[in-house]
Design an enzyme around this catalytic site. Sequence first.
Site, PDB file in Angstrom:
ATOM      1  N   LYS A 191     -97.485 -55.680  30.296  1.00 34.73           N
ATOM      2  CA  LYS A 191     -98.308 -54.517  30.671  1.00 34.73           C
ATOM      3  C   LYS A 191     -99.291 -54.220  29.541  1.00 34.73           C
ATOM      4  O   LYS A 191     -98.885 -54.027  28.399  1.00 34.73           O
ATOM      5  CB  LYS A 191     -97.444 -53.271  30.923  1.00 34.73           C
ATOM      6  CG  LYS A 191     -98.273 -52.123  31.516  1.00 34.73           C
ATOM      7  CD  LYS A 191     -97.532 -50.800  31.547  1.00 34.73           C
ATOM      8  CE  LYS A 191     -97.600 -50.048  30.248  1.00 34.73           C
ATOM      9  NZ  LYS A 191     -98.977 -49.694  29.818  1.00 34.73           N
ATOM     10  N   GLY A 244     -96.269 -50.197  19.717  1.00 34.09           N
ATOM     11  CA  GLY A 244     -96.842 -48.879  19.967  1.00 34.09           C
ATOM     12  C   GLY A 244     -96.202 -47.844  19.062  1.00 34.09           C
ATOM     13  O   GLY A 244     -95.762 -48.159  17.952  1.00 34.09           O
ATOM     14  N   SER A 245     -96.143 -46.610  19.555  1.00 33.59           N
ATOM     15  CA  SER A 245     -95.677 -45.513  18.713  1.00 33.59           C
ATOM     16  C   SER A 245     -94.161 -45.562  18.518  1.00 33.59           C
ATOM     17  O   SER A 245     -93.420 -46.076  19.360  1.00 33.59           O
ATOM     18  CB  SER A 245     -96.060 -44.184  19.348  1.00 33.59           C
ATOM     19  OG  SER A 245     -95.447 -44.061  20.611  1.00 33.59           O
ATOM     20  N   THR A 246     -93.706 -45.009  17.414  1.00 38.48           N
ATOM     21  CA  THR A 246     -92.269 -44.962  17.128  1.00 38.48           C
ATOM     22  C   THR A 246     -91.555 -44.119  18.183  1.00 38.48           C
ATOM     23  O   THR A 246     -90.446 -44.463  18.618  1.00 38.48           O
ATOM     24  CB  THR A 246     -92.046 -44.419  15.702  1.00 38.48           C
ATOM     25  OG1 THR A 246     -92.652 -45.351  14.796  1.00 38.48           O
ATOM     26  CG2 THR A 246     -90.575 -44.298  15.358  1.00 38.48           C
ATOM     27  N   ALA A 247     -92.202 -43.046  18.636  1.00 39.39           N
ATOM     28  CA  ALA A 247     -91.573 -42.170  19.641  1.00 39.39           C
ATOM     29  C   ALA A 247     -91.275 -42.949  20.919  1.00 39.39           C
ATOM     30  O   ALA A 247     -90.164 -42.872  21.473  1.00 39.39           O
ATOM     31  CB  ALA A 247     -92.495 -40.988  19.949  1.00 39.39           C
ATOM     32  N   GLU A 267     -92.423 -53.163  17.497  1.00 36.28           N
ATOM     33  CA  GLU A 267     -93.363 -53.175  16.374  1.00 36.28           C
ATOM     34  C   GLU A 267     -94.046 -51.815  16.411  1.00 36.28           C
ATOM     35  O   GLU A 267     -94.851 -51.533  17.305  1.00 36.28           O
ATOM     36  CB  GLU A 267     -94.339 -54.335  16.555  1.00 36.28           C
ATOM     37  CG  GLU A 267     -94.942 -54.780  15.245  1.00 36.28           C
ATOM     38  CD  GLU A 267     -96.265 -54.125  15.000  1.00 36.28           C
ATOM     39  OE1 GLU A 267     -96.271 -53.051  14.359  1.00 36.28           O
ATOM     40  OE2 GLU A 267     -97.283 -54.655  15.450  1.00 36.28           O
ATOM     41  N   CYS A 301    -101.592 -50.435  12.819  1.00 37.27           N
ATOM     42  CA  CYS A 301    -100.224 -49.981  12.533  1.00 37.27           C
ATOM     43  C   CYS A 301     -99.895 -50.102  11.045  1.00 37.27           C
ATOM     44  O   CYS A 301     -99.181 -49.285  10.500  1.00 37.27           O
ATOM     45  CB  CYS A 301     -99.218 -50.745  13.378  1.00 37.27           C
ATOM     46  SG  CYS A 301     -99.448 -52.516  13.266  1.00 37.27           S
ATOM     47  N   GLU A 398     -97.959 -40.810  10.661  1.00 37.97           N
ATOM     48  CA  GLU A 398     -98.987 -41.806  10.954  1.00 37.97           C
ATOM     49  C   GLU A 398    -100.170 -41.119  11.647  1.00 37.97           C
ATOM     50  O   GLU A 398     -99.993 -40.461  12.670  1.00 37.97           O
ATOM     51  CB  GLU A 398     -98.414 -42.888  11.872  1.00 37.97           C
ATOM     52  CG  GLU A 398     -99.429 -43.954  12.200  1.00 37.97           C
ATOM     53  CD  GLU A 398     -98.850 -45.097  13.024  1.00 37.97           C
ATOM     54  OE1 GLU A 398     -98.287 -44.838  14.096  1.00 37.97           O
ATOM     55  OE2 GLU A 398     -98.962 -46.250  12.579  1.00 37.97           O
TER      56      GLU A 398
HETATM   57  P1  NAI Z   1     -97.872 -45.299  23.045  1.00 42.78           P
HETATM   58  O1  NAI Z   1     -96.737 -45.779  22.240  1.00 42.78           O
HETATM   59  O2  NAI Z   1     -97.666 -44.208  24.033  1.00 42.78           O
HETATM   60  O3  NAI Z   1     -98.543 -46.527  23.852  1.00 42.78           O
HETATM   61  C1  NAI Z   1     -98.323 -47.896  23.600  1.00 42.78           C
HETATM   62  C2  NAI Z   1     -97.929 -48.590  24.882  1.00 42.78           C
HETATM   63  O4  NAI Z   1     -96.703 -48.057  25.353  1.00 42.78           O
HETATM   64  C3  NAI Z   1     -98.915 -48.418  26.040  1.00 42.78           C
HETATM   65  O5  NAI Z   1     -99.006 -49.633  26.751  1.00 42.78           O
HETATM   66  C4  NAI Z   1     -98.256 -47.361  26.897  1.00 42.78           C
HETATM   67  O6  NAI Z   1     -98.625 -47.432  28.247  1.00 42.78           O
HETATM   68  C5  NAI Z   1     -96.800 -47.694  26.719  1.00 42.78           C
HETATM   69  N1  NAI Z   1     -95.862 -46.596  26.980  1.00 42.78           N
HETATM   70  C6  NAI Z   1     -96.052 -45.261  26.791  1.00 42.78           C
HETATM   71  N2  NAI Z   1     -94.954 -44.564  27.155  1.00 42.78           N
HETATM   72  C7  NAI Z   1     -94.043 -45.475  27.585  1.00 42.78           C
HETATM   73  C8  NAI Z   1     -92.703 -45.386  28.091  1.00 42.78           C
HETATM   74  N3  NAI Z   1     -92.084 -44.222  28.228  1.00 42.78           N
HETATM   75  N4  NAI Z   1     -92.056 -46.526  28.424  1.00 42.78           N
HETATM   76  C9  NAI Z   1     -92.671 -47.721  28.280  1.00 42.78           C
HETATM   77  N5  NAI Z   1     -93.921 -47.864  27.831  1.00 42.78           N
HETATM   78  C10 NAI Z   1     -94.618 -46.766  27.473  1.00 42.78           C
HETATM   79  O7  NAI Z   1     -99.012 -44.894  22.071  1.00 42.78           O
HETATM   80  P2  NAI Z   1    -100.198 -43.861  22.358  1.00 42.78           P
HETATM   81  O8  NAI Z   1     -99.691 -42.619  22.988  1.00 42.78           O
HETATM   82  O9  NAI Z   1    -101.249 -44.557  23.091  1.00 42.78           O
HETATM   83  O10 NAI Z   1    -100.639 -43.535  20.882  1.00 42.78           O
HETATM   84  C11 NAI Z   1     -99.939 -42.541  20.156  1.00 42.78           C
HETATM   85  C12 NAI Z   1     -99.727 -42.959  18.744  1.00 42.78           C
HETATM   86  O11 NAI Z   1     -98.922 -44.122  18.692  1.00 42.78           O
HETATM   87  C13 NAI Z   1    -100.970 -43.349  18.000  1.00 42.78           C
HETATM   88  O12 NAI Z   1    -101.666 -42.235  17.553  1.00 42.78           O
HETATM   89  C14 NAI Z   1    -100.381 -44.186  16.896  1.00 42.78           C
HETATM   90  O13 NAI Z   1     -99.904 -43.365  15.878  1.00 42.78           O
HETATM   91  C15 NAI Z   1     -99.225 -44.885  17.547  1.00 42.78           C
HETATM   92  N6  NAI Z   1     -99.552 -46.258  17.945  1.00 42.78           N
HETATM   93  C16 NAI Z   1     -99.104 -47.274  17.172  1.00 42.78           C
HETATM   94  C17 NAI Z   1     -99.443 -48.562  17.472  1.00 42.78           C
HETATM   95  C18 NAI Z   1     -98.994 -49.695  16.636  1.00 42.78           C
HETATM   96  O14 NAI Z   1     -99.594 -50.743  16.655  1.00 42.78           O
HETATM   97  N7  NAI Z   1     -97.910 -49.564  15.900  1.00 42.78           N
HETATM   98  C19 NAI Z   1    -100.305 -48.891  18.609  1.00 42.78           C
HETATM   99  C20 NAI Z   1    -100.669 -47.743  19.412  1.00 42.78           C
HETATM  100  C21 NAI Z   1    -100.306 -46.480  19.063  1.00 42.78           C
END
Ligand code: NAI
Length: 501
Positions: A191, A244-247, A267, A301, A398
Amino acid sequence: MKLADLPLKVKVKIPTGREYEQPTGLFINNEFVYPKQKKTFDVISPTNEESITSVYEALEEDVDIAVEAANAAYPRWSTSPPAVRAKVLYKLADLIDENADLLAEIETFDNGKSLMNSKGDVALTAAYFRSCAGWCDKILGNLINTGATHLNYTQRVPLVCGQIIPWNFPILMLSWKLGPVLASGSTTVLKSAESTPLSALYVGKLLVEAGMPKGVVNIISGFGNPAGAAIASHPKLEKVAFTGSTAVGRKIMKAAAESNLKKVTLELGGKSPNIVFNDADIDRTIQNLVMAIFYNSGEVCCAGSRVLIQSGVYDEVLAKFKKAAESIKVGNPFDPETFMGAQASEIQLSKILNYIESGKGQGAKILTGGQRCQGKGFFLQPTIFTDVKDDMKIVKEEIFGPVVSIIKFDTVEEAIALANNTEYGLAAGIHTSNINQAIHVSNKINAGTVWINTYNDFNPMVPFGGFHSSGIGREMGEEVFHEYTQCKAVRIKLSLPGTKL
Ligand code: NAI
Ligand code: MG
């Protein structure tokens, strides 16, 4: 867009003048198809805040169909000769190269990052696929000697995977996910992130041209909820890989545990220290500090978001870093001279601006930047904070934008303590001309990657991933193939002539 009005391919005109055909459907079994409910969502360009196109959205029932496809493809692909898989990967790498300009422009239009940055991402994407091609016949088991009565060996068994990628490096993160799938004989449902679905769909088209059998890689556009969550909790997936995010990483792990205990790799975020010692080569270091926090508009990240400077060079480094930040060209990402394009979305921009406000509110000082740029688009000035304290939000959390905190230190031990004072452990930078000091500090730092006299410096053979809240597992290098296979041990009882039982 009304339901079902959207064709499966649309003509998109990029601001460079180039027109191309963008697939909009879900990529399942090597075809672009409509989702069951034909829901669509808008894809916004962060540069002009206008809609580029819509794409079709996967819901839970569509995830099920894609998972069926990945399972159906598994028996043949997982037992295919490695040379067959290598051929697909080499061809895919060539196709990425052949389409490099188009892919970079798609990425810049969709994500807002500078074309300079997108071109780098696309080159790394091709390089990683090519590296994975070379791994296909090197994913080996062991022969284990337990004496003459038995023959023992291990096999690496590929997996049916789900993969969820973010929006900061859409095509590059896709390559880090698909490379090991294709090389190991695994299959997947990937996805893309809802704010950047375009390049992934285009790669779907290239996968067909590369000769990939149907169902091996399925690519869906959709939101974290419901599509991402459906992947994480799917009973017919054996692994989930998430960036993506730690949360959200915590949610993925919980969903994996509560469904079928699928293998998990994460990651996640970081708050990486970038340490400058008195004996560093200052001009090279300044370039590394800039690359560390302002590359990709800070949406990285492993961004070096805490710069620790030793007191002997503090004033000089600060002055030169400020000057370098102020000379960065921010703006139209299609201008070949632009280093920093737009932040990827309005949500991300406002999150970063909130952090800047919080920093000011808690008493930190802005050395430069801090403002949204005038006009349309989600552009932000490179921002440097000084006078920060350990417990400030801008130092602990972050930010994921071009915002850096500067911290002064005196001794090596102090630098190590400051560097490790974080819940994260993704990366760290050390700048010094003393190799013994570099290795001493590197040994003491809790991070998955340590860059010495460089930063954000990746190679397909060097593994990447985090300690602590920065994640679980590694991508790239040899390490990643342990994440995309599971071990099967085979022990055979022998009855050889002349062997005592
Ligand atoms: P996110 O973690 O929500 O999004 C990343 C991916 O996870 C997207 O494809 C999203 O659709 C998916 N996702 C979201 N909720 C999900 C769930 N409950 N179950 C499965 N998949 C889910 O990140 P977001 O909200 O776009 O960005 C928020 C913060 O996250 C950023 O400000 C940044 O601090 C961090 N982040 C870190 C990244 C990294 O490379 N470590 C990349 C993107 C965001
Ligand atoms: Mg989110």
